[in-house]
Design an enzyme around this catalytic site. Structure first.
Site, PDB file in Angstrom:
ATOM      1  N   ARG A 159     -18.675  -2.333   7.043  1.00 35.05           N
ATOM      2  CA  ARG A 159     -18.101  -3.401   8.030  1.00 35.05           C
ATOM      3  C   ARG A 159     -17.578  -2.796   9.175  1.00 35.05           C
ATOM      4  O   ARG A 159     -17.252  -3.310  10.226  1.00 35.05           O
ATOM      5  CB  ARG A 159     -16.960  -4.058   7.393  1.00 35.05           C
ATOM      6  CG  ARG A 159     -15.989  -3.229   6.928  1.00 35.05           C
ATOM      7  CD  ARG A 159     -14.756  -4.194   6.013  1.00 35.05           C
ATOM      8  NE  ARG A 159     -13.640  -3.429   5.664  1.00 35.05           N
ATOM      9  CZ  ARG A 159     -13.348  -2.949   4.487  1.00 35.05           C
ATOM     10  NH1 ARG A 159     -14.458  -2.779   3.794  1.00 35.05           N
ATOM     11  NH2 ARG A 159     -12.170  -1.992   4.456  1.00 35.05           N
ATOM     12  N   CYS A 216      -6.144 -10.502  -1.975  1.00 37.43           N
ATOM     13  CA  CYS A 216      -5.500 -10.037  -0.885  1.00 37.43           C
ATOM     14  C   CYS A 216      -6.128  -9.401   0.160  1.00 37.43           C
ATOM     15  O   CYS A 216      -5.622  -8.702   0.971  1.00 37.43           O
ATOM     16  CB  CYS A 216      -4.541  -8.832  -1.721  1.00 37.43           C
ATOM     17  SG  CYS A 216      -5.527  -7.396  -2.335  1.00 37.43           S
ATOM     18  N   ASN A 257     -12.293  -7.535   1.079  1.00 42.33           N
ATOM     19  CA  ASN A 257     -13.052  -6.633   2.323  1.00 42.33           C
ATOM     20  C   ASN A 257     -13.956  -5.668   1.488  1.00 42.33           C
ATOM     21  O   ASN A 257     -15.235  -5.676   1.969  1.00 42.33           O
ATOM     22  CB  ASN A 257     -11.555  -5.731   2.954  1.00 42.33           C
ATOM     23  CG  ASN A 257     -10.883  -6.581   3.493  1.00 42.33           C
ATOM     24  OD1 ASN A 257     -10.777  -7.807   3.666  1.00 42.33           O
ATOM     25  ND2 ASN A 257      -9.817  -5.873   4.230  1.00 42.33           N
ATOM     26  N   ARG A 312       0.894  -1.303  -0.031  1.00 39.41           N
ATOM     27  CA  ARG A 312       0.033  -0.033   0.011  1.00 39.41           C
ATOM     28  C   ARG A 312       0.809   1.204  -0.066  1.00 39.41           C
ATOM     29  O   ARG A 312       1.873   1.343   0.703  1.00 39.41           O
ATOM     30  CB  ARG A 312      -0.949   0.162   1.120  1.00 39.41           C
ATOM     31  CG  ARG A 312      -1.943  -1.085   1.333  1.00 39.41           C
ATOM     32  CD  ARG A 312      -2.717  -1.113   2.434  1.00 39.41           C
ATOM     33  NE  ARG A 312      -3.627  -2.016   2.520  1.00 39.41           N
ATOM     34  CZ  ARG A 312      -3.671  -3.349   3.123  1.00 39.41           C
ATOM     35  NH1 ARG A 312      -2.455  -3.517   3.810  1.00 39.41           N
ATOM     36  NH2 ARG A 312      -4.730  -4.123   3.229  1.00 39.41           N
ATOM     37  N   GLU A 354     -13.037  -5.286  -6.689  1.00 36.87           N
ATOM     38  CA  GLU A 354     -13.419  -5.028  -5.313  1.00 36.87           C
ATOM     39  C   GLU A 354     -14.900  -4.458  -5.369  1.00 36.87           C
ATOM     40  O   GLU A 354     -15.643  -4.068  -4.331  1.00 36.87           O
ATOM     41  CB  GLU A 354     -12.377  -4.205  -4.571  1.00 36.87           C
ATOM     42  CG  GLU A 354     -12.185  -3.124  -5.276  1.00 36.87           C
ATOM     43  CD  GLU A 354     -11.078  -2.386  -4.384  1.00 36.87           C
ATOM     44  OE1 GLU A 354     -10.881  -2.469  -3.148  1.00 36.87           O
ATOM     45  OE2 GLU A 354     -10.335  -1.534  -5.048  1.00 36.87           O
ATOM     46  N   ARG A 385       0.347  -0.895  -5.160  1.00 39.87           N
ATOM     47  CA  ARG A 385      -0.920  -0.553  -5.444  1.00 39.87           C
ATOM     48  C   ARG A 385      -0.815   1.025  -5.583  1.00 39.87           C
ATOM     49  O   ARG A 385      -0.174   1.719  -4.625  1.00 39.87           O
ATOM     50  CB  ARG A 385      -1.996  -1.073  -4.555  1.00 39.87           C
ATOM     51  CG  ARG A 385      -3.460  -0.387  -4.890  1.00 39.87           C
ATOM     52  CD  ARG A 385      -4.479  -1.145  -3.876  1.00 39.87           C
ATOM     53  NE  ARG A 385      -4.471  -0.467  -2.519  1.00 39.87           N
ATOM     54  CZ  ARG A 385      -4.946  -0.661  -1.601  1.00 39.87           C
ATOM     55  NH1 ARG A 385      -5.964  -1.798  -1.383  1.00 39.87           N
ATOM     56  NH2 ARG A 385      -4.736  -0.146  -0.296  1.00 39.87           N
TER      57      ARG A 385
END
Length: 582
Positions: free
Chosen positions: A466, A503, A455, A297, A432, A333
């Protein structure tokens, strides 16, 4: 029994050391005129200098102890002390509101902290603590009050605190501190980072543990499942003592798998990679058996700073990461932030729902100069090892076309300037968003690989925030809709000759592994601490068995049915592993 978030695995039983520094109570003092105002501004500047000096002293101590993780956090806090936005706003508040320096610092920090309140990303939300901690340090230096220290611990103890900073933990005697327990924090909080670095069991986010625990209480900390038991019964103590012994045996057993290949008994191999948050974590991931970095990241480069990171700064960091991991691959990323998280850099309209707004690739394609700076740095770094570039939050084909156009222009510029880079550097996209998952067959023709970010994919598919405690119970990776989307992504990728890595947190959970194996996942990227557990399970379940698991799961109708089936089957095969992990 209190339930929180386990951030460093293991079980520990011991006495609690209650660490609750006195709150700083200061009345707001009104200033009469210019001499008093100037005097308070000078007090603030002197306190700022003392804060820098004391933090640099802490930094030297953590460097002496080779605590790289703490050093990074302290560097970030030193940058906040230099932040022009913070310093100028505090001075402005003293002048305009005619109030004392301590009150001005509190008010300014409180206002800036509100910018983090609506941030959904856990890693970024935790950075609010940097700002709050710096505010407290400045105020203490203005008032001349000291914070309680942990160096007074002389017997094996579990620290129970509202929160812990790197400065709190810098002088710890690690031979007597055996665990951390805190009211606040998440998996990327300072306490979590330090606990993992020190490899001591820890649970955070317990909300009221400092009110429930008394100094010297016997407590049990289960950092694997995120449970703390206060003043346990004799029966509970006996049960957890046995469980602790099992965990230690399992931990020793897992290290036997470090250098073994990650493959099933019938020869199906999956590459196990590590997710990395901080540059200091890079060197240690190979020690946990990782075969490279599946998700690096870059958000930390853009936070808590006076100006945006330059191309040279980024190039230096990316090059260092790639050379450290070589010959293994590194997937980096691109910026995955929303405009609301830049604090002082961008003048963007406040959004009602930033999670669904101008963030990640959308922000990069709008603020294209920021994007180009990062891509140039990445392309230059690609000359030093196997780099893959990953783009977040892709929703459709048009974004890929735009990215490719920018990349081609940058490659042309670098080539014309004679600057080396890998012209065939692989590019991939995060899957995602449900729209991307459903047209995976189209997207697969345009990129070199997919990376499934479970996620967000789960959150967006099930329409669940979440981090909202009222609906987070509905967040379930085994929901049939999620399973079907993942299966479609993998099949679409393979039909077009590209690989798929996962991931998200789902990748590091042994319970889900047989399903992912059976669906044909190519790579899994996870917290390094999960790698050996996953490898053990992988080397004990055949690919053929995993295909059978998927066939059964396809016939089940609810997440609860799938979870019950998986737990039953996995406990049959790995009783010790799944007993210890709850």
């Amino acid at each position: 029994l209190l339930k929180g978030t386990g951030v460093s695995p293991g079980i520990i039983i011991g006495k609690a050391f209650l660490f609750v520094p006195d709150a700083i109570e200061t009345p707001v003092i009104s200033l009469a005129g210019k001499p008093e105002i100037n005097g308070e501004i000078e007090r603030f500047k002197q306190a700022l200098a003392r804060s820098r000096e004391s933090l640099r002293t802490v930094k030297k101590e953590v460097e002496r102890k080779k605590q790289k993780e703490a050093r990074y956090i302290i560097d970030a806090q030193l940058l906040i002390l230099e932040d022009k936005l913070l310093v100028d706003n505090i001075i402005k508040t003293i002048r305009e509101k005619k109030i004392d320096a301590a009150s001005a610092v509190k008010e300014t920090v409180r206002n800036l902290s509100r910018g983090f309140d609506d941030v959904s990303d856990e890693y970024l939300k935790e950075r609010k603590t940097d700002l709050d901690y710096i505010g407290e340090r400045i105020v203490r230096n203005i008032l001349g009050t000291k914070r309680q220290e942990l160096s007074a611990i002389h017997e094996p103890s579990i620290i129970v605190a509202h929160d812990l900073s790197p400065a709190d933990t810098a002088n710890l005697d690690t031979s007597v501190v055996i665990g951390f327990v805190t009211n606040t924090g998440g998996k990327t909080s300072h306490t979590a980072i330090m606990a993992r670095a020190l490899e001591i069991p820890s649970v955070v986010g317990l909300e009221k543990v400092t009110k429930e625990v008394k100094n010297g209480d016997v407590i049990i900390v289960d950092g694997t499942i995120g449970v703390v038991i206060i003043r346990p019964t004799a029966e509970t103590l006996r049960s957890y003592s046995e469980k602790k012994q099992m965990y230690e045996q399992l931990k020793q057993e897992l290290f036997q798998y470090k250098d073994l290949p990650a493959e099933t008994p019938d020869g199906y191999h999956i590459r196990l990679l590590a997710n990395v948050e901080l540059v200091e974590e890079v060197a240690s991931i190979l020690e946990h058996g990782a075969e490279g970095i599946g998700l690096y990241r870059t958000e930390f480069l853009y936070l808590n700073r006076k100006e945006l990171p330059s191309e040279e700064e980024q190039f230096g960091i990316y090059k260092k990461v790639i050379k450290t991991i070589a010959p293994h691959p590194v997937t980096i990323r691109t910026l995955d932030l929303g405009g609301d998280k830049f604090l002082s850099h961008l003048d963007l309209v406040e959004e009602m729902n930033p999670v669904l707004g101008l963030r990640a690739i959308r922000l990069c394609l709008k603020e294209v100069n920021i994007f180009k700076t990062q891509l140039r740095a990445l392309l230059r770094a690609s000359a030093f090892g196997e780099l893959k570039i990953l783009f977040p939050m892709i929703s459709g084909m048009q974004e890929i076309y735009q990215i490719k156009e920018i990349l081609n222009d940058l490659k042309h510029d670098l080539k014309s300037a004679g600057i080396p880079f890998n012209p065939r550097v692989q590019i991939g996209i995060m899957i995602e968003i449900p729209s991307a998952a459903t047209i995976a067959d189209l997207l697969a023709r345009e990129v070199d690989f997919f990376s499934i970010g479970t996620n967000d994919l789960i959150q967006y598919t099930l329409a669940i925030d979440r981090v909202n405690e009222h609906v987070s119970y509905l967040y379930n990776p085994l929901h049939p809709s999620v399973i079907r989307l993942i299966k479609n992504v993998i099949e679409s990728a393979h039909s077009n000759g590209i690989e798929v890595v996962m991931c998200g947190e789902m990748a590091g959970e042994p319970l889900y592994l047989p399903i992912l194996l059976g669906m044909g996942i190519d790579e899994l990227s996870m917290n390094p601490l999960c790698i050996l557990k996953i490898k053990k399970v992988m080397r004990s379940i055949s690919y053929r068995e995993s295909r059978d698991f998927v066939k059964t799961v396809d016939c089940l109708k609810t997440a609860e049915e799938i979870e019950a089936f998986m737990k039953l089957e996995m406990k049959k095969r790995f009783p010790a592993t799944f007993e210890v992990n709850g």
